[in-house]
Design a protein around this motif. Structure first.
Motif, PDB file in Angstrom:
ATOM      1  N   GLU A 121       0.834  -1.195   0.000  1.00  0.00           N
ATOM      2  CA  GLU A 121       0.000   0.000   0.000  1.00  0.00           C
ATOM      3  C   GLU A 121       0.871   1.248   0.000  1.00  0.00           C
ATOM      4  O   GLU A 121       1.808   1.364   0.794  1.00  0.00           O
ATOM      5  N   LEU A 122       0.555   2.204  -0.881  1.00  0.00           N
ATOM      6  CA  LEU A 122       1.248   3.488  -0.897  1.00  0.00           C
ATOM      7  C   LEU A 122       0.650   4.411   0.161  1.00  0.00           C
ATOM      8  O   LEU A 122      -0.574   4.506   0.303  1.00  0.00           O
ATOM      9  N   LYS A 123       1.541   5.085   0.898  1.00  0.00           N
ATOM     10  CA  LYS A 123       1.117   6.036   1.921  1.00  0.00           C
ATOM     11  C   LYS A 123       1.959   7.295   1.791  1.00  0.00           C
ATOM     12  O   LYS A 123       3.116   7.234   1.371  1.00  0.00           O
ATOM     13  N   THR A 124       1.372   8.429   2.173  1.00  0.00           N
ATOM     14  CA  THR A 124       2.114   9.686   2.164  1.00  0.00           C
ATOM     15  C   THR A 124       2.003  10.338   3.531  1.00  0.00           C
ATOM     16  O   THR A 124       0.905  10.446   4.098  1.00  0.00           O
ATOM     17  N   VAL A 125       3.159  10.753   4.059  1.00  0.00           N
ATOM     18  CA  VAL A 125       3.186  11.545   5.285  1.00  0.00           C
ATOM     19  C   VAL A 125       3.906  12.848   4.971  1.00  0.00           C
ATOM     20  O   VAL A 125       4.637  12.950   3.981  1.00  0.00           O
ATOM     21  N   ALA A 126       3.714  13.842   5.805  1.00  0.00           N
ATOM     22  CA  ALA A 126       4.372  15.135   5.606  1.00  0.00           C
ATOM     23  C   ALA A 126       5.178  15.485   6.848  1.00  0.00           C
ATOM     24  O   ALA A 126       4.870  15.051   7.959  1.00  0.00           O
ATOM     25  N   ALA A 127       6.244  16.254   6.641  1.00  0.00           N
ATOM     26  CA  ALA A 127       7.104  16.654   7.748  1.00  0.00           C
ATOM     27  C   ALA A 127       7.640  18.051   7.494  1.00  0.00           C
ATOM     28  O   ALA A 127       7.736  18.511   6.351  1.00  0.00           O
ATOM     29  N   LYS A 128       8.009  18.715   8.580  1.00  0.00           N
ATOM     30  CA  LYS A 128       8.642  20.026   8.460  1.00  0.00           C
ATOM     31  C   LYS A 128      10.081  19.900   7.970  1.00  0.00           C
ATOM     32  O   LYS A 128      10.642  20.863   7.446  1.00  0.00           O
ATOM     33  N   ALA A 129      10.672  18.713   8.168  1.00  0.00           N
ATOM     34  CA  ALA A 129      12.036  18.455   7.701  1.00  0.00           C
ATOM     35  C   ALA A 129      12.200  16.960   7.471  1.00  0.00           C
ATOM     36  O   ALA A 129      11.487  16.149   8.064  1.00  0.00           O
ATOM     37  N   VAL A 130      13.140  16.626   6.588  1.00  0.00           N
ATOM     38  CA  VAL A 130      13.428  15.221   6.284  1.00  0.00           C
ATOM     39  C   VAL A 130      14.934  15.006   6.385  1.00  0.00           C
ATOM     40  O   VAL A 130      15.717  15.837   5.920  1.00  0.00           O
ATOM     41  N   ILE A 131      15.318  13.895   6.995  1.00  0.00           N
ATOM     42  CA  ILE A 131      16.721  13.467   6.998  1.00  0.00           C
ATOM     43  C   ILE A 131      16.825  12.216   6.141  1.00  0.00           C
ATOM     44  O   ILE A 131      16.203  11.194   6.432  1.00  0.00           O
ATOM     45  N   MET A 132      17.599  12.302   5.063  1.00  0.00           N
ATOM     46  CA  MET A 132      17.797  11.169   4.161  1.00  0.00           C
ATOM     47  C   MET A 132      19.045  10.395   4.612  1.00  0.00           C
ATOM     48  O   MET A 132      20.176  10.740   4.279  1.00  0.00           O
ATOM     49  N   ALA A 133      18.838   9.356   5.380  1.00  0.00           N
ATOM     50  CA  ALA A 133      19.933   8.504   5.849  1.00  0.00           C
ATOM     51  C   ALA A 133      20.043   7.290   4.928  1.00  0.00           C
ATOM     52  O   ALA A 133      20.094   6.145   5.370  1.00  0.00           O
ATOM     53  N   THR A 134      20.092   7.571   3.631  1.00  0.00           N
ATOM     54  CA  THR A 134      20.109   6.539   2.604  1.00  0.00           C
ATOM     55  C   THR A 134      21.298   6.760   1.681  1.00  0.00           C
ATOM     56  O   THR A 134      21.791   7.878   1.544  1.00  0.00           O
ATOM     57  N   PRO A 135      21.778   5.699   1.012  1.00  0.00           N
ATOM     58  CA  PRO A 135      22.880   5.876   0.059  1.00  0.00           C
ATOM     59  C   PRO A 135      22.500   6.887  -1.020  1.00  0.00           C
ATOM     60  O   PRO A 135      21.347   6.954  -1.450  1.00  0.00           O
ATOM     61  N   LYS A 136      23.490   7.632  -1.475  1.00  0.00           N
ATOM     62  CA  LYS A 136      23.199   8.738  -2.389  1.00  0.00           C
ATOM     63  C   LYS A 136      22.673   8.263  -3.739  1.00  0.00           C
ATOM     64  O   LYS A 136      21.934   8.990  -4.398  1.00  0.00           O
ATOM     65  N   PHE A 137      23.022   7.060  -4.171  1.00  0.00           N
ATOM     66  CA  PHE A 137      22.542   6.634  -5.484  1.00  0.00           C
ATOM     67  C   PHE A 137      21.040   6.417  -5.478  1.00  0.00           C
ATOM     68  O   PHE A 137      20.378   6.590  -6.505  1.00  0.00           O
ATOM     69  N   ILE A 138      20.466   6.064  -4.307  1.00  0.00           N
ATOM     70  CA  ILE A 138      19.012   5.955  -4.230  1.00  0.00           C
ATOM     71  C   ILE A 138      18.395   7.291  -3.813  1.00  0.00           C
ATOM     72  O   ILE A 138      17.314   7.671  -4.257  1.00  0.00           O
ATOM     73  N   THR A 139      19.108   8.063  -2.977  1.00  0.00           N
ATOM     74  CA  THR A 139      18.643   9.402  -2.588  1.00  0.00           C
ATOM     75  C   THR A 139      18.422  10.260  -3.827  1.00  0.00           C
ATOM     76  O   THR A 139      17.413  10.968  -3.947  1.00  0.00           O
ATOM     77  N   GLN A 140      19.358  10.197  -4.748  1.00  0.00           N
ATOM     78  CA  GLN A 140      19.286  11.009  -5.961  1.00  0.00           C
ATOM     79  C   GLN A 140      18.043  10.674  -6.791  1.00  0.00           C
ATOM     80  O   GLN A 140      17.505  11.526  -7.496  1.00  0.00           O
ATOM     81  N   ARG A 141      17.563   9.444  -6.675  1.00  0.00           N
ATOM     82  CA  ARG A 141      16.415   9.023  -7.477  1.00  0.00           C
ATOM     83  C   ARG A 141      15.087   9.428  -6.867  1.00  0.00           C
ATOM     84  O   ARG A 141      14.090   9.568  -7.588  1.00  0.00           O
ATOM     85  N   ILE A 142      15.034   9.582  -5.548  1.00  0.00           N
ATOM     86  CA  ILE A 142      13.721   9.768  -4.924  1.00  0.00           C
ATOM     87  C   ILE A 142      13.485  11.178  -4.398  1.00  0.00           C
ATOM     88  O   ILE A 142      12.330  11.545  -4.153  1.00  0.00           O
ATOM     89  N   VAL A 143      14.544  11.977  -4.209  1.00  0.00           N
ATOM     90  CA  VAL A 143      14.351  13.356  -3.746  1.00  0.00           C
ATOM     91  C   VAL A 143      14.146  14.257  -4.953  1.00  0.00           C
ATOM     92  O   VAL A 143      15.020  14.361  -5.820  1.00  0.00           O
ATOM     93  N   GLN A 144      13.013  14.902  -5.012  1.00  0.00           N
ATOM     94  CA  GLN A 144      12.726  15.788  -6.131  1.00  0.00           C
ATOM     95  C   GLN A 144      13.288  17.192  -5.874  1.00  0.00           C
ATOM     96  O   GLN A 144      13.339  17.654  -4.737  1.00  0.00           O
TER      97      GLN A 144
END
Length: 508
Positions: free
Chosen positions: A297-320
């Motif tokens: 199931e797809l879900k969406t949450v919202a935040a005032k800030a996000v910390i991407m503690a993920t490898p950059k090759f996947i970070t680059q794909r999902i952060v718009q």
């Protein structure tokens, strides 16, 4: 050992092979039929992310102060530091810890990745003390198996025992003298951008073979792809006058992940969502919307800030909305595919050293899982678990995707290990393989000084952690340091301060 005898050894294969994929199934063990069987994983989500699929994002279902994407050491550390905040922690795998994940065999802990910290590390050592872990000293210099002979303390008293010709032994000694004489601080700018192999010109192939064994297991790269600064910094600790002050626990650094989960879950369990694959991180004015898939199931949450503690090759794909130069920097970071093959014996096989290097074999080195507790007065060991670290070439990553590829890796590791003990009956009762497609970034020339500062630059409400944010090599110490930095940046943004436009200079 004959193929027929090997048929009766139980193989267990596990581990994520494509970052961004949920691992909904543990890859099941097989007994007989020639080795491990690999259950087919559902790679559709991560492949769709890789290929640029835009998911239909459902409406926001909840709002929070901070969302942390990635539940490895860096993400768990960030969650621990943000206990006073309303946070959500998302992790694609069904367990926590990433490369620092502890597993057990009948109550005996062993590592699936990260092995040790150093007492003088500025982030990791104080942090583990803070969370209540007592680091156990390793007190052992690294040895090597070379040409069938075990050489203790390879780069110290072992130099006189290397089973090579006198001229090769003298070349090893000359190399040591030259590397220890280098002033890393004065030559930092030059060495960070130089290939380590450039310093080996004129030396025998035996020397390069040793370093092309050591490098991939420590910083993800052979000498041609290694920053000279990273290699020399490691070597000066390894071969100096003092025994390196390594610390660890049974099961390696998975003990840190386990402790953090034990602290966090009682109070924050409902906000720690495992098996949750993030597919989109979309800044939207005064908040960031994060869409993830959990349980189909797809879900969406919202935040005032996000910390991407993920490898950059996947970070680059999902952060718009990443700036072009930052996106390009993330794409330039390279990663090595990796297996950790745990050989489980029900009798003593090897206990002469903690970490032993094996040039010329399928695996680079192996670690005695219970080394730091085996001499305790009340400890009784039933199993000798030896963790074989098996980094692979980048083009071999595809071999981790199917049954045949994993079976070949497992068979080669076991076969090469048994050759170290000719004539001995060293059949394991089980072989546990933990595989990852992108666990270590490669410490290539220029990465630390040129690429990482761009890759980790904060966006307005998006901040970047993970081991590949900090450098100069992929370590738990840097994962924790990255988490502390990202939390500090996020807290400042929540306090109403704009994200910094420029980063402070990197260390020399």
């Amino acid at each position: 050992m004959s193929a027929n005898r090997r048929d009766f050894i139980k193989f267990v294969v596990a581990g994520a092979i494509s970052a961004g994929c949920p691992v909904d199934l543990a890859l099941l063990s097989a007994q007989n039929q020639g080795g491990p069987e690999v259950d087919s994983e559902d790679n559709r989500i991560c492949h769709q992310v890789r290929d640029g699929k835009v998911f239909t994002r459902p409406p926001v279902s909840s709002r929070h102060d901070i969302v942390i994407v990635g539940g490895g050491i860096s993400g768990l550390t960030a969650a621990y530091l943000l206990r006073h905040r309303d946070f959500v922690l998302l992790e694609k795998e069904p367990h926590w810890g990433g490369n620092a994940y502890l597993m057990e065999f009948q109550g005996n802990a062993y590592a699936t990745g990260s092995a040790y910290i150093e007492r003088d590390e500025t982030a990791a050592y104080p942090f583990v003390k803070e969370i209540g872990l007592d680091p156990l000293p390793v007190n052992c210099r690294d040895g090597s198996f070379i040409k069938g002979e075990w050489v203790p303390a390879t780069w110290n008293e072992g130099l006189d025992k290397l089973p090579y010709s006198a001229s090769v032994r003298e070349a090893f000694k000359k190399f040591k003298k030259e590397m220890l004489a280098i002033d890393l601080e004065k030559r930092a700018a030059e060495l960070h951008n130089m290939r380590f192999s450039d310093l080996m010109k004129g030396y025998p192939e035996e020397l390069k073979l040793w370093w092309d064994t050591f490098g991939p297991s420590n910083w993800g790269a052979v000498s041609e792809d290694t920053s000279a600064w990273v290699a020399i910094d490691n070597f000066q600790g390894l071969a100096g006058d003092e025994v390196p002050d390594y610390c660890t626990w049974p099961g390696g650094l998975g003990a840190i992940s386990k402790k953090l989960v034990d602290i966090l879950q009682p109070k924050f369990g409902e906000y720690m969502r495992a098996g949750a694959t993030t597919v989109a991180v979309v800044p939207d004015g005064k908040e960031v919307q994060i869409t993830y898939m959990q349980g189909g199931e797809l879900k969406t949450v919202a935040a005032k800030a996000v910390i991407m503690a993920t490898p950059k090759f996947i970070t680059q794909r999902i952060v718009q909305g990443l700036p072009e130069k930052q996106s390009d920097a993330m794409q330039q970071i390279r990663y090595i595919p990796y297996c950790v093959v745990n050989l489980i014996f029900d009798k003593p096989v090897f206990g002469k050293g903690y970490d032993t290097w094996c040039p010329g074999n399928t695996f680079t080195d192996f670690i005695v899982a219970d080394w730091v507790i085996r001499n305790q007065a009340d400890y009784r060991s039933k199993y000798n678990i030896l963790s074989c670290y098996t980094p692979m070439a980048e083009e071999e990553r595809r071999n981790l995707l199917d049954d045949a590829g994993v079976r070949k890796v497992a068979a080669n590791v076991l076969g090469d290990f048994q050759k170290l003990f000719p004539g001995s009956n060293v059949d394991p009762v089980e072989v546990h393989i933990y595989r990852r497609g992108h666990p270590l970034y490669m410490s290539t020339p220029g990465l630390y000084t040129q690429i990482q500062p761009l890759a980790r630059r904060p966006m307005d409400r998006v901040f970047f952690a993970n081991t590949d944010s900090e450098g100069p090599e992929s370590t738990t110490d840097r994962a924790i340091a990255a988490a502390r930095r990202a939390v500090k940046e996020a807290e400042a943004r929540l306090a109403g301060n704009p994200a910094p436009k420029e980063l402070s200079g990197v260390a020399g």
